[in-house]
Design a protein around this motif. Structure first.
Motif, PDB file in Angstrom:
ATOM      1  N   PRO A 145      49.385  35.761  31.542  1.00  0.00           N
ATOM      2  CA  PRO A 145      49.075  36.880  30.653  1.00  0.00           C
ATOM      3  C   PRO A 145      49.594  38.198  31.218  1.00  0.00           C
ATOM      4  CG  PRO A 145      47.107  36.079  31.777  1.00  0.00           C
ATOM      5  CD  PRO A 145      48.182  35.089  32.056  1.00  0.00           C
ATOM      6  N   LEU A 146      49.830  39.159  30.348  1.00  0.00           N
ATOM      7  CA  LEU A 146      50.418  40.426  30.756  1.00  0.00           C
ATOM      8  C   LEU A 146      49.539  41.201  31.731  1.00  0.00           C
ATOM      9  CD1 LEU A 146      51.892  41.659  27.331  1.00  0.00           C
ATOM     10  CD2 LEU A 146      53.123  40.604  29.261  1.00  0.00           C
ATOM     11  N   TRP A 147      48.231  41.041  31.594  1.00  0.00           N
ATOM     12  CA  TRP A 147      47.323  41.806  32.449  1.00  0.00           C
ATOM     13  C   TRP A 147      47.229  41.247  33.866  1.00  0.00           C
ATOM     14  CZ3 TRP A 147      43.676  38.609  34.385  1.00  0.00           C
ATOM     15  CH2 TRP A 147      43.335  37.474  33.638  1.00  0.00           C
ATOM     16  N   LEU A 148      47.771  40.055  34.092  1.00  0.00           N
ATOM     17  CA  LEU A 148      47.663  39.423  35.402  1.00  0.00           C
ATOM     18  C   LEU A 148      48.800  39.897  36.308  1.00  0.00           C
ATOM     19  CD1 LEU A 148      46.129  37.375  37.125  1.00  0.00           C
ATOM     20  CD2 LEU A 148      47.640  35.583  36.242  1.00  0.00           C
ATOM     21  N   ASN A 149      48.464  40.657  37.334  1.00  0.00           N
ATOM     22  CA  ASN A 149      49.445  41.166  38.297  1.00  0.00           C
ATOM     23  C   ASN A 149      48.759  41.359  39.651  1.00  0.00           C
ATOM     24  OD1 ASN A 149      48.051  43.725  38.162  1.00  0.00           O
ATOM     25  ND2 ASN A 149      49.183  44.144  36.271  1.00  0.00           N
ATOM     26  N   GLY A 150      49.479  41.960  40.583  1.00  0.00           N
ATOM     27  CA  GLY A 150      48.923  42.138  41.916  1.00  0.00           C
ATOM     28  C   GLY A 150      47.683  43.002  41.931  1.00  0.00           C
ATOM     29  N   ARG A 151      47.693  44.067  41.156  1.00  0.00           N
ATOM     30  CA  ARG A 151      46.547  44.977  41.132  1.00  0.00           C
ATOM     31  C   ARG A 151      45.295  44.295  40.580  1.00  0.00           C
ATOM     32  NH1 ARG A 151      50.763  48.833  40.225  1.00  0.00           N
ATOM     33  NH2 ARG A 151      50.531  50.701  41.535  1.00  0.00           N
ATOM     34  N   THR A 152      45.453  43.535  39.509  1.00  0.00           N
ATOM     35  CA  THR A 152      44.273  42.882  38.941  1.00  0.00           C
ATOM     36  C   THR A 152      43.749  41.788  39.879  1.00  0.00           C
ATOM     37  OG1 THR A 152      45.734  41.396  37.675  1.00  0.00           O
ATOM     38  CG2 THR A 152      44.887  43.364  36.551  1.00  0.00           C
ATOM     39  N   CYS A 153      44.647  41.071  40.560  1.00  0.00           N
ATOM     40  CA  CYS A 153      44.213  40.086  41.553  1.00  0.00           C
ATOM     41  C   CYS A 153      43.440  40.771  42.674  1.00  0.00           C
ATOM     42  CB  CYS A 153      45.407  39.343  42.125  1.00  0.00           C
ATOM     43  SG  CYS A 153      46.189  38.181  40.994  1.00  0.00           S
ATOM     44  N   MET A 154      43.965  41.894  43.160  1.00  0.00           N
ATOM     45  CA  MET A 154      43.308  42.629  44.229  1.00  0.00           C
ATOM     46  C   MET A 154      41.932  43.115  43.788  1.00  0.00           C
ATOM     47  SD  MET A 154      44.611  46.108  46.140  1.00  0.00           S
ATOM     48  CE  MET A 154      44.871  46.942  44.569  1.00  0.00           C
ATOM     49  N   THR A 155      41.848  43.659  42.592  1.00  0.00           N
ATOM     50  CA  THR A 155      40.573  44.164  42.094  1.00  0.00           C
ATOM     51  C   THR A 155      39.554  43.038  41.953  1.00  0.00           C
ATOM     52  OG1 THR A 155      41.743  45.909  40.894  1.00  0.00           O
ATOM     53  CG2 THR A 155      39.467  45.455  40.248  1.00  0.00           C
ATOM     54  N   ALA A 156      39.992  41.903  41.417  1.00  0.00           N
ATOM     55  CA  ALA A 156      39.082  40.768  41.237  1.00  0.00           C
ATOM     56  C   ALA A 156      38.572  40.255  42.575  1.00  0.00           C
ATOM     57  CB  ALA A 156      39.790  39.656  40.466  1.00  0.00           C
ATOM     58  N   VAL A 157      39.469  40.105  43.563  1.00  0.00           N
ATOM     59  CA  VAL A 157      39.057  39.620  44.874  1.00  0.00           C
ATOM     60  C   VAL A 157      38.116  40.611  45.548  1.00  0.00           C
ATOM     61  CG1 VAL A 157      39.881  39.076  47.197  1.00  0.00           C
ATOM     62  CG2 VAL A 157      41.098  38.193  45.206  1.00  0.00           C
ATOM     63  N   ALA A 158      38.414  41.902  45.419  1.00  0.00           N
ATOM     64  CA  ALA A 158      37.574  42.924  46.046  1.00  0.00           C
ATOM     65  C   ALA A 158      36.160  42.932  45.472  1.00  0.00           C
ATOM     66  CB  ALA A 158      38.222  44.298  45.887  1.00  0.00           C
ATOM     67  N   LEU A 159      36.064  42.802  44.164  1.00  0.00           N
ATOM     68  CA  LEU A 159      34.756  42.907  43.511  1.00  0.00           C
ATOM     69  C   LEU A 159      33.964  41.602  43.540  1.00  0.00           C
ATOM     70  CD1 LEU A 159      35.674  45.105  40.401  1.00  0.00           C
ATOM     71  CD2 LEU A 159      34.744  45.827  42.613  1.00  0.00           C
ATOM     72  N   LEU A 160      34.667  40.472  43.445  1.00  0.00           N
ATOM     73  CA  LEU A 160      33.971  39.191  43.321  1.00  0.00           C
ATOM     74  C   LEU A 160      33.770  38.472  44.658  1.00  0.00           C
ATOM     75  CD1 LEU A 160      35.714  37.799  40.104  1.00  0.00           C
ATOM     76  CD2 LEU A 160      33.558  39.063  40.288  1.00  0.00           C
ATOM     77  N   VAL A 161      34.607  38.762  45.649  1.00  0.00           N
ATOM     78  CA  VAL A 161      34.501  38.082  46.937  1.00  0.00           C
ATOM     79  C   VAL A 161      34.119  39.061  48.043  1.00  0.00           C
ATOM     80  CG1 VAL A 161      35.692  36.654  48.637  1.00  0.00           C
ATOM     81  CG2 VAL A 161      36.199  36.374  46.207  1.00  0.00           C
ATOM     82  N   LEU A 162      34.939  40.096  48.222  1.00  0.00           N
ATOM     83  CA  LEU A 162      34.723  41.020  49.332  1.00  0.00           C
ATOM     84  C   LEU A 162      33.408  41.778  49.208  1.00  0.00           C
ATOM     85  CD1 LEU A 162      35.730  42.468  51.872  1.00  0.00           C
ATOM     86  CD2 LEU A 162      36.944  44.069  50.390  1.00  0.00           C
ATOM     87  N   TYR A 163      33.154  42.358  48.070  1.00  0.00           N
ATOM     88  CA  TYR A 163      31.968  43.201  47.918  1.00  0.00           C
ATOM     89  C   TYR A 163      30.668  42.434  48.173  1.00  0.00           C
ATOM     90  CZ  TYR A 163      28.712  46.572  45.895  1.00  0.00           C
ATOM     91  OH  TYR A 163      27.661  47.442  45.711  1.00  0.00           O
ATOM     92  N   PRO A 164      30.449  41.256  47.581  1.00  0.00           N
ATOM     93  CA  PRO A 164      29.199  40.542  47.875  1.00  0.00           C
ATOM     94  C   PRO A 164      29.041  40.174  49.352  1.00  0.00           C
ATOM     95  CG  PRO A 164      30.241  39.645  45.912  1.00  0.00           C
ATOM     96  CD  PRO A 164      31.235  40.566  46.546  1.00  0.00           C
ATOM     97  N   LEU A 165      30.142  39.766  50.001  1.00  0.00           N
ATOM     98  CA  LEU A 165      30.056  39.423  51.425  1.00  0.00           C
ATOM     99  C   LEU A 165      29.713  40.642  52.270  1.00  0.00           C
ATOM    100  CD1 LEU A 165      33.098  37.000  51.838  1.00  0.00           C
ATOM    101  CD2 LEU A 165      30.682  36.409  52.033  1.00  0.00           C
ATOM    102  N   CYS A 166      30.199  41.803  51.863  1.00  0.00           N
ATOM    103  CA  CYS A 166      29.977  43.022  52.643  1.00  0.00           C
ATOM    104  C   CYS A 166      28.544  43.535  52.555  1.00  0.00           C
ATOM    105  CB  CYS A 166      30.937  44.127  52.189  1.00  0.00           C
ATOM    106  SG  CYS A 166      32.652  43.829  52.665  1.00  0.00           S
ATOM    107  N   LEU A 167      27.736  42.972  51.695  1.00  0.00           N
ATOM    108  CA  LEU A 167      26.340  43.409  51.566  1.00  0.00           C
ATOM    109  C   LEU A 167      25.431  42.791  52.623  1.00  0.00           C
ATOM    110  CD1 LEU A 167      25.928  43.360  47.677  1.00  0.00           C
ATOM    111  CD2 LEU A 167      26.005  45.368  49.158  1.00  0.00           C
ATOM    112  N   GLN A 168      25.982  41.909  53.490  1.00  0.00           N
ATOM    113  CA  GLN A 168      25.162  41.294  54.535  1.00  0.00           C
ATOM    114  C   GLN A 168      24.601  42.367  55.459  1.00  0.00           C
ATOM    115  OE1 GLN A 168      24.558  37.996  54.407  1.00  0.00           O
ATOM    116  NE2 GLN A 168      25.876  37.941  52.595  1.00  0.00           N
ATOM    117  N   ARG A 169      23.369  42.137  55.922  1.00  0.00           N
ATOM    118  CA  ARG A 169      22.715  43.136  56.752  1.00  0.00           C
ATOM    119  C   ARG A 169      23.181  43.083  58.203  1.00  0.00           C
ATOM    120  NH1 ARG A 169      16.160  44.168  57.320  1.00  0.00           N
ATOM    121  NH2 ARG A 169      16.307  45.902  58.792  1.00  0.00           N
ATOM    122  N   ARG A 170      23.406  41.873  58.719  1.00  0.00           N
ATOM    123  CA  ARG A 170      23.783  41.702  60.123  1.00  0.00           C
ATOM    124  C   ARG A 170      25.176  41.079  60.198  1.00  0.00           C
ATOM    125  NH1 ARG A 170      18.393  39.882  59.830  1.00  0.00           N
ATOM    126  NH2 ARG A 170      16.921  41.203  60.979  1.00  0.00           N
TER     127      ARG A 170
END
Length: 418
Positions: A145-170
């Motif tokens: 699809p036209l909307w699928l590019n490097g920026r959208t992949c980066m945004t999806a990974v940042a919000l769906l994978v990186l952000y939840p993992l970064c909420l760990q307390r320790r």
């Protein structure tokens, strides 16, 4: 080696962020090794083949060995200083050694280094996402699809994978993610090794990868900056101190973990990654090795680049943890009680601002690393730890001198009395 008379308690009483002390020293050692390994490697593994293609194999290997030794020495300096002073944070150590000016300088350097690393890591994710979409587009019968590019992949990974993992307390709660990340990077090295051996090291055969000399061009300073940047662990190591066993055993566990991570893991990973990657592509090695064509086939390409997107997200968790802690200390201080609201806000600020920069310059990862590597790494990993060590040495000499004066005065008093 830690002196037996050195105080070794950095875990403060009623410290809710400290790791429970009932786990074994072996367990703590393993946890420290895998967590520090992910923190050191992170996204730094991907520009290493580019650096080796410019420095050559011999010079690159010697440079990596020198940088690993320097980081090992300064990391152990910080561990000993933290144990001797009961200062659990980098900023507190800097203030103890140089007052408020050094503390502010340290805070600025840490924020620049860690935030720049996050920005560069996200830009690498954009590179990998972009090349994934391009490779899939080249497969007959598939149109993304036209909307699928490097920026959208980066945004999806940042919000769906990186952000939840970064909420760990320790930080040690990232151990499982760190183990998975190490497995993924070993798999990438195995792929590069298999390709290089299968093709009989083409860049070495045709002379594009110098073995004993440098490739002198405009990219050479950038290559040395990448190597100089690749071994730093000090900002991620300091939060782990509060999660290690208390006492002299904790000092030994942490120092062993530092030695193992830098000499046993990082050197091996970087050398093999650099050698096999650069020997495949020579002077055509990109600043991100994933931009080079590593594999063919839609399924294999999707699997490889999907795994690398996951690995890059995992690799940034320890950096974000250290950045969030530094920002938290700057804003509310060391005595503030933990709150989940502040945790979410700080995580949102660090991840969100880094994502904004990476969205603006998604193809400049190696440039970000070069700038950060030539500036903040020098301060955080070398200058400040050495200054702290020299301050400890001065205090030690002053105490020795005071003891000598007291002994001399006592001897004079006894002689006069007799």
């Amino acid at each position: 080696m830690q002196r037996p008379d050195t105080p070794v308690s950095w875990v403060m009483e009623n410290d809710a962020d400290a790791w429970p002390q009932q786990d074994s020293h072996r367990r703590a050692y393993f946890s420290a090794c895998v967590t520090l390994t992910l923190g050191v490697l992170g996204s730094s593994v991907l520009p290493i083949p580019f650096a080796i293609s410019k420095t050559g194999v011999l010079v690159g290997c010697l440079t990596m060995l020198l940088v690993a030794w320097a980081n090992d020495a300064t990391s152990c300096m910080l561990i000993r200083a933290a144990a001797a002073t009961s200062k659990p944070t980098y900023e507190a150590l800097a203030e103890w050694a140089g007052g408020k000016p050094l503390k502010v300088f340290t805070q600025i350097s840490l924020l620049l280094l860690l935030w720049g690393t996050l920005c560069g890591g996200l830009a690498l994710i954009s590179d990998v996402g972009h090349i994934l979409v391009v490779r899939l587009s080249a497969v007959e019968g598939y149109t993304p699809p036209l909307w699928l590019n490097g920026r959208t992949c980066m945004t999806a990974v940042a919000l769906l994978v990186l952000y939840p993992l970064c909420l760990q307390r320790r930080m040690r709660e990232l151990e499982t993610a760190a183990t998975a990340g190490v497995v993924l990077v070993v798999a990438l090295i195995a792929l590069l090794a298999a390709q290089a051996i299968k093709q009989d090291f083409p860049a070495i055969q045709d002379g594009q990868l110098p073995l004993w000399s440098l490739e002198v061009d405009g990219h050479l300073p950038e290559a040395f900056a990448v190597v100089g940047y690749a071994f730093y662990m000090q900002p991620m190591m300091m939060p782990l101190l509060r999660e290690m066993p208390d006492g002299s055993a904790g000092v030994m566990v942490m120092q062993r973990a530092v030695h193992t991570t830098l000499y046993g893991v990082a050197l091996t990973v970087y050398f093999t990654m650099g050698l096999f990657g650069a020997s495949l592509f020579g002077q055509h090695t990109h600043g991100n090795i994933m931009v080079n064509e590593l594999i063919t086939g839609r399924v294999a390409t999707a699997a490889l680049y999907g795994c690398m997107l996951l690995y890059l997200a995992l690799g940034m968790t320890t950096t974000q943890f250290a950045l969030r802690q530094s920002l938290d200390l700057m804003v509310v201080g060391e005595d503030a009680q933990f709150t989940w609201l502040r945790q979410v806000v700080m995580t949102s600020i660090t991840v969100g601002s880094s994502l904004a920069v990476a969205l603006a310059v998604p193809d400049k990862a190696e440039k970000i690393y070069a700038v950060v590597g030539a500036s903040a790494v020098c301060a955080v990993c070398y200058i400040i730890p050495v200054y702290i060590q020299l301050h400890m040495y001065r205090i030690h000499k002053q105490r020795q001198k005071m003891v000598q004066v007291c002994l001399q005065d006592s001897f004079v008093a006894v002689s006069t009395w007799m």
